[in-house]
Motif scaffolding. Structure first.
Motif, PDB file in Angstrom:
ATOM      1  N   ASN A  81       0.823  -1.215   0.000  1.00  0.00           N
ATOM      2  CA  ASN A  81       0.000   0.000   0.000  1.00  0.00           C
ATOM      3  C   ASN A  81       0.853   1.260   0.000  1.00  0.00           C
ATOM      4  O   ASN A  81       0.540   2.227  -0.701  1.00  0.00           O
ATOM      5  N   SER A  82       1.940   1.264   0.782  1.00  0.00           N
ATOM      6  CA  SER A  82       2.780   2.467   0.844  1.00  0.00           C
ATOM      7  C   SER A  82       3.529   2.693  -0.469  1.00  0.00           C
ATOM      8  O   SER A  82       3.646   3.834  -0.927  1.00  0.00           O
ATOM      9  N   LYS A  84       2.520   1.631  -3.431  1.00  0.00           N
ATOM     10  CA  LYS A  84       1.481   2.014  -4.400  1.00  0.00           C
ATOM     11  C   LYS A  84       1.153   3.500  -4.271  1.00  0.00           C
ATOM     12  O   LYS A  84       1.008   4.211  -5.259  1.00  0.00           O
ATOM     13  N   ARG A  85       1.071   3.978  -3.061  1.00  0.00           N
ATOM     14  CA  ARG A  85       0.771   5.392  -2.814  1.00  0.00           C
ATOM     15  C   ARG A  85       1.871   6.298  -3.368  1.00  0.00           C
ATOM     16  O   ARG A  85       1.598   7.326  -3.987  1.00  0.00           O
ATOM     17  N   VAL A  86       3.134   5.916  -3.156  1.00  0.00           N
ATOM     18  CA  VAL A  86       4.257   6.692  -3.688  1.00  0.00           C
ATOM     19  C   VAL A  86       4.176   6.743  -5.216  1.00  0.00           C
ATOM     20  O   VAL A  86       4.369   7.798  -5.827  1.00  0.00           O
ATOM     21  N   GLU A  88       1.511   6.384  -7.092  1.00  0.00           N
ATOM     22  CA  GLU A  88       0.361   7.198  -7.493  1.00  0.00           C
ATOM     23  C   GLU A  88       0.663   8.683  -7.351  1.00  0.00           C
ATOM     24  O   GLU A  88       0.316   9.481  -8.236  1.00  0.00           O
ATOM     25  N   LEU A  89       1.302   9.076  -6.271  1.00  0.00           N
ATOM     26  CA  LEU A  89       1.632  10.486  -6.052  1.00  0.00           C
ATOM     27  C   LEU A  89       2.640  11.010  -7.072  1.00  0.00           C
ATOM     28  O   LEU A  89       2.640  12.191  -7.403  1.00  0.00           O
ATOM     29  N   SER A  93       1.844   5.746 -12.016  1.00  0.00           N
ATOM     30  CA  SER A  93       0.710   4.874 -12.304  1.00  0.00           C
ATOM     31  C   SER A  93      -0.120   5.363 -13.481  1.00  0.00           C
ATOM     32  O   SER A  93      -0.959   4.627 -14.000  1.00  0.00           O
TER      33      SER A  93
END
Length: 101
Positions: A81-82, A84-86, A88-89, A93
């Motif tokens: 999750n962490s 993936k968040r990086v 996306e930011l 992605s």
């Protein structure tokens, strides 16, 4: 790091943090596999990566650009999750498919 090539698919599973130190040598190793096999599909498995900084983002974007030159696709699978968040930011992605398996 482990890799597997089969029927046009190159899968690389990373098992360490993607930071400045690790990305220096991972870049050369991964590029070597890409140029050797010239896969139609490149799959980067991040399930064991716990940390990634901007060097990791650069590693991914650089491999994506190399793969575009040889008309290959890139998919990132199983990011935490962490991570993936990086991704996306950083808008990675937007161009690279991400999925969980």
């Amino acid at each position: 790091m482990n890799y597997n090539y089969k029927e046009g698919n190159l899968v690389i599973m990373l098992d360490e943090d993607l930071d400045m130190n690790s990305c220096k040598y991972l870049r050369a190793i991964i590029d070597g596999y890409i140029m050797r096999y010239q896969p139609k599909n490149f799959i980067l498995d991040l399930s064991l990566v716990k940390f990634m900084d901007s060097s990791g983002i650069g590693l991914i974007i650089g491999r994506y650009n190399l793969l575009k030159l040889i008309d290959s696709s890139m998919t990132i699978v199983n990011p935490t999750n962490s991570i993936k968040r990086v991704l996306e930011l950083s808008n990675v992605s937007k161009d690279i498919v991400m999925r969980s398996e």
